[in-house]
Design a protein around this motif. Structure first.
Motif, mmCIF file in Angstrom:
data_model
loop_
_atom_site.group_PDB
_atom_site.id
_atom_site.type_symbol
_atom_site.label_atom_id
_atom_site.label_comp_id
_atom_site.label_asym_id
_atom_site.label_seq_id
_atom_site.Cartn_x
_atom_site.Cartn_y
_atom_site.Cartn_z
ATOM 1 N N ALA A 47 -7.960 113.066 144.537
ATOM 2 C CA ALA A 47 -8.331 111.968 145.407
ATOM 3 C C ALA A 47 -9.168 110.681 144.689
ATOM 4 C CB ALA A 47 -8.894 111.952 146.299
ATOM 5 N N ALA A 48 -7.774 110.121 143.481
ATOM 6 C CA ALA A 48 -7.527 109.170 142.496
ATOM 7 C C ALA A 48 -7.702 107.771 143.122
ATOM 8 C CB ALA A 48 -6.922 109.480 141.256
ATOM 9 N N ARG A 49 -8.454 107.308 143.768
ATOM 10 C CA ARG A 49 -8.161 106.228 144.506
ATOM 11 C C ARG A 49 -9.316 104.984 144.372
ATOM 12 N NH1 ARG A 49 -6.647 107.415 150.641
ATOM 13 N NH2 ARG A 49 -4.972 108.996 150.375
ATOM 14 N N ALA A 50 -9.767 103.752 144.964
ATOM 15 C CA ALA A 50 -11.159 103.278 144.516
ATOM 16 C C ALA A 50 -12.093 103.556 145.077
ATOM 17 C CB ALA A 50 -10.136 101.814 145.401
ATOM 18 N N ARG A 51 -13.022 103.630 144.226
ATOM 19 C CA ARG A 51 -14.667 103.648 144.656
ATOM 20 C C ARG A 51 -14.980 102.147 145.032
ATOM 21 N NH1 ARG A 51 -16.458 103.422 139.822
ATOM 22 N NH2 ARG A 51 -14.895 102.742 138.941
ATOM 23 N N THR A 52 -14.453 101.044 144.444
ATOM 24 C CA THR A 52 -15.641 100.367 144.438
ATOM 25 C C THR A 52 -14.525 99.344 145.849
ATOM 26 O OG1 THR A 52 -13.862 98.317 142.950
ATOM 27 C CG2 THR A 52 -15.892 99.888 142.372
ATOM 28 N N TRP A 53 -15.580 98.494 146.326
ATOM 29 C CA TRP A 53 -14.830 97.729 147.874
ATOM 30 C C TRP A 53 -13.963 96.990 147.152
ATOM 31 C CZ3 TRP A 53 -14.986 92.288 148.531
ATOM 32 C CH2 TRP A 53 -16.543 91.777 147.324
ATOM 33 N N TRP A 54 -14.110 96.053 146.123
ATOM 34 C CA TRP A 54 -13.265 95.253 145.801
ATOM 35 C C TRP A 54 -11.680 96.533 145.132
ATOM 36 C CZ3 TRP A 54 -17.946 96.059 142.854
ATOM 37 C CH2 TRP A 54 -17.449 96.100 141.495
ATOM 38 N N GLY A 55 -11.898 97.075 144.739
ATOM 39 C CA GLY A 55 -10.697 98.058 144.632
ATOM 40 C C GLY A 55 -10.026 98.623 146.237
ATOM 41 N N LYS A 56 -11.024 98.844 146.774
ATOM 42 C CA LYS A 56 -11.221 99.072 148.216
ATOM 43 C C LYS A 56 -9.653 98.145 149.121
ATOM 44 C CE LYS A 56 -14.194 103.091 148.882
ATOM 45 N NZ LYS A 56 -15.330 103.246 149.236
ATOM 46 N N ALA A 57 -10.442 96.606 148.340
ATOM 47 C CA ALA A 57 -9.967 95.935 149.184
ATOM 48 C C ALA A 57 -7.952 95.264 148.659
ATOM 49 C CB ALA A 57 -10.664 94.821 148.940
ATOM 50 N N TRP A 58 -8.198 95.762 147.299
ATOM 51 C CA TRP A 58 -5.993 96.046 146.774
ATOM 52 C C TRP A 58 -5.955 96.529 147.465
ATOM 53 C CZ3 TRP A 58 -4.187 92.362 143.068
ATOM 54 C CH2 TRP A 58 -2.863 92.807 142.150
ATOM 55 N N VAL A 59 -6.138 97.843 147.529
ATOM 56 C CA VAL A 59 -5.455 99.076 148.212
ATOM 57 C C VAL A 59 -5.288 98.935 149.477
ATOM 58 C CG1 VAL A 59 -5.629 101.600 148.644
ATOM 59 C CG2 VAL A 59 -7.138 100.643 146.443
ATOM 60 N N ARG A 60 -6.100 98.209 149.846
ATOM 61 C CA ARG A 60 -5.719 97.222 151.494
ATOM 62 C C ARG A 60 -4.046 96.692 151.811
ATOM 63 N NH1 ARG A 60 -11.265 97.882 152.531
ATOM 64 N NH2 ARG A 60 -11.224 95.183 152.637
ATOM 65 N N ALA A 61 -4.828 95.937 150.998
ATOM 66 C CA ALA A 61 -3.467 94.692 150.448
ATOM 67 C C ALA A 61 -2.459 95.883 150.290
ATOM 68 C CB ALA A 61 -3.507 93.742 149.760
ATOM 69 N N LEU A 62 -1.877 96.621 149.275
ATOM 70 C CA LEU A 62 -1.239 97.384 149.395
ATOM 71 C C LEU A 62 -0.224 98.377 150.210
ATOM 72 C CD1 LEU A 62 -0.401 100.527 147.756
ATOM 73 C CD2 LEU A 62 -2.956 99.473 145.850
ATOM 74 N N GLU A 63 -1.137 98.904 150.714
ATOM 75 C CA GLU A 63 -0.852 100.092 152.436
ATOM 76 C C GLU A 63 -0.282 98.635 153.547
ATOM 77 O OE1 GLU A 63 -4.047 103.687 151.639
ATOM 78 O OE2 GLU A 63 -4.916 101.492 153.097
ATOM 79 N N GLU A 64 -0.803 97.296 152.658
ATOM 80 C CA GLU A 64 -0.503 96.799 153.777
ATOM 81 C C GLU A 64 1.265 96.225 153.803
ATOM 82 O OE1 GLU A 64 -4.352 94.374 155.020
ATOM 83 O OE2 GLU A 64 -3.290 92.908 154.524
ATOM 84 N N ALA A 65 1.630 95.884 152.466
ATOM 85 C CA ALA A 65 2.929 95.492 151.792
ATOM 86 C C ALA A 65 3.745 96.880 151.863
ATOM 87 C CB ALA A 65 2.848 95.659 150.737
ATOM 88 N N ALA A 66 3.530 98.173 152.280
ATOM 89 C CA ALA A 66 4.180 99.045 152.148
ATOM 90 C C ALA A 66 4.506 99.291 153.800
ATOM 91 C CB ALA A 66 3.369 100.134 152.050
ATOM 92 N N TYR A 67 6.521 99.806 153.834
ATOM 93 C CA TYR A 67 7.522 99.865 155.117
ATOM 94 C C TYR A 67 6.629 100.916 155.620
ATOM 95 C CZ TYR A 67 9.789 95.613 153.887
ATOM 96 O OH TYR A 67 10.171 94.041 153.558
ATOM 97 N N ALA A 68 6.166 102.195 155.082
ATOM 98 C CA ALA A 68 6.441 103.357 155.246
ATOM 99 C C ALA A 68 5.706 104.445 154.912
ATOM 100 C CB ALA A 68 7.737 104.560 155.443
ATOM 101 N N GLU A 69 4.909 104.966 155.653
ATOM 102 C CA GLU A 69 3.345 105.969 154.302
ATOM 103 C C GLU A 69 4.205 106.647 154.193
ATOM 104 O OE1 GLU A 69 -0.451 107.256 154.355
ATOM 105 O OE2 GLU A 69 0.731 105.636 155.459
ATOM 106 N N THR A 70 5.507 107.612 153.892
ATOM 107 C CA THR A 70 6.049 108.289 153.203
ATOM 108 C C THR A 70 6.169 107.547 151.936
ATOM 109 O OG1 THR A 70 8.402 107.983 153.935
ATOM 110 C CG2 THR A 70 6.986 109.968 154.356
ATOM 111 N N ASP A 71 6.685 106.237 151.585
ATOM 112 C CA ASP A 71 7.016 105.126 150.452
ATOM 113 C C ASP A 71 5.098 105.205 149.765
ATOM 114 O OD1 ASP A 71 9.475 104.480 150.665
ATOM 115 O OD2 ASP A 71 8.937 102.844 151.812
ATOM 116 N N LEU A 72 4.181 105.289 150.656
ATOM 117 C CA LEU A 72 3.307 105.059 149.526
ATOM 118 C C LEU A 72 2.826 106.958 149.198
ATOM 119 C CD1 LEU A 72 0.267 102.891 152.470
ATOM 120 C CD2 LEU A 72 1.062 102.464 150.047
ATOM 121 N N ARG A 73 3.172 107.669 150.113
ATOM 122 C CA ARG A 73 2.702 109.045 149.358
ATOM 123 C C ARG A 73 3.039 109.196 147.922
ATOM 124 N NH1 ARG A 73 2.416 110.498 154.558
ATOM 125 N NH2 ARG A 73 4.665 111.459 154.761
ATOM 126 N N ARG A 74 4.361 108.346 148.168
ATOM 127 C CA ARG A 74 5.675 109.288 146.867
ATOM 128 C C ARG A 74 5.008 108.066 146.031
ATOM 129 N NH1 ARG A 74 7.687 111.586 143.159
ATOM 130 N NH2 ARG A 74 9.657 110.731 142.070
#
Length: 231
Positions: free
Chosen positions: A17-44
């Motif tokens: 699970a190489a995900r963001a650790r900090t609160w601002w890194g997680k905010a960036w991740v939330r933004a890209l998750e909002e931008a994605a069209y599908a969960e399958t794209d995110l996983r890929r």
């Protein structure tokens, strides 16, 4: 504003699970998750980023460019984020300077909540949201962001996670410009009795941050030496 380009070498494969650790890194991740069209794209995208499929990342104000390799070849991703206006950059410098210790925190790899909150109150948004992230890719996919773009944005989250100044750079305020603005602001100011104040506080913060980084480097080196000694 002159373009300041920073090149980051390819990030090695990260398992688990190489995900963001900090609160601002997680905010960036939330933004890209909002931008994605599908969960399958995110996983890929996450799979590509963790597998080390993203090449070196070129980062400048408002733009990230990188190549991504998959079983169909090599693809070039161009991701964009709105930059701050000159007025907003000046306001951000004032916000950083408004509270003692903020520049030291930034240089030490920390983004204080209060800095972001005060910047937002002043009309300066640092953290991105999904609709701000625009991407293009040379692959045959018709959706943006495609998995290749999401892979690049995922690795940018790691860079932002490690150094919040990357976020400021993307918003149009690179490290050197931030420090120059702080020095210009505090170089010569007058006290109520007509005396002069220098930028000693800023220099002290810079020196403290440099010392802290050196101490961490020495500690890491000492830990490696102890491990080598054991084996």
């Amino acid at each position: 504003m002159t373009a300041s380009v920073v090149s980051h070498p390819p990030i090695a494969a990260r398992r688990g699970a190489a995900r963001a650790r900090t609160w601002w890194g997680k905010a960036w991740v939330r933004a890209l998750e909002e931008a994605a069209y599908a969960e399958t794209d995110l996983r890929r995208g996450r799979s590509l980023s963790r597998a080390g499929a993203v090449g070196g990342i070129s980062l400048t104000a408002g733009q990230v460019v990188a190549a991504v390799a998959d079983d169909r070849g090599l693809h070039t991703v161009d991701a964009r984020l709105p930059v701050l206006t000159p007025e907003s950059r000046a306001t951000l410098v004032e916000v950083v300077a408004a509270e003692a210790g903020r520049i030291g925190s930034l240089l030490a790899g920390d983004l204080p909540h209060s800095l972001v909150e005060h910047a937002d109150e002043a009309g300066v948004e640092l953290l991105p949201f999904g609709t701000e992230l625009e991407t293009t890719c040379t692959c045959v996919g018709w959706l943006d962001p495609c998995p290749h773009a999401l892979a690049v944005l995922s690795q940018v989250a790691w860079l932002v996670d490690d150094d919040p100044l990357v976020l400021l750079h993307l918003r149009g305020l690179p490290r050197d410009e931030l420090l120059a603005g702080l020095h210009a602001r505090t170089a010569v100011s007058y006290t109520s009795d007509g005396g002069e104040e220098t930028d000693a506080d800023l220099d002290t913060a810079l020196d403290a941050a440099a010392r802290a980084a050196r101490i961490l480097e020495l500690l890491d080196g000492d830990a490696d030496a102890r491990v080598d000694h054991l084996f």
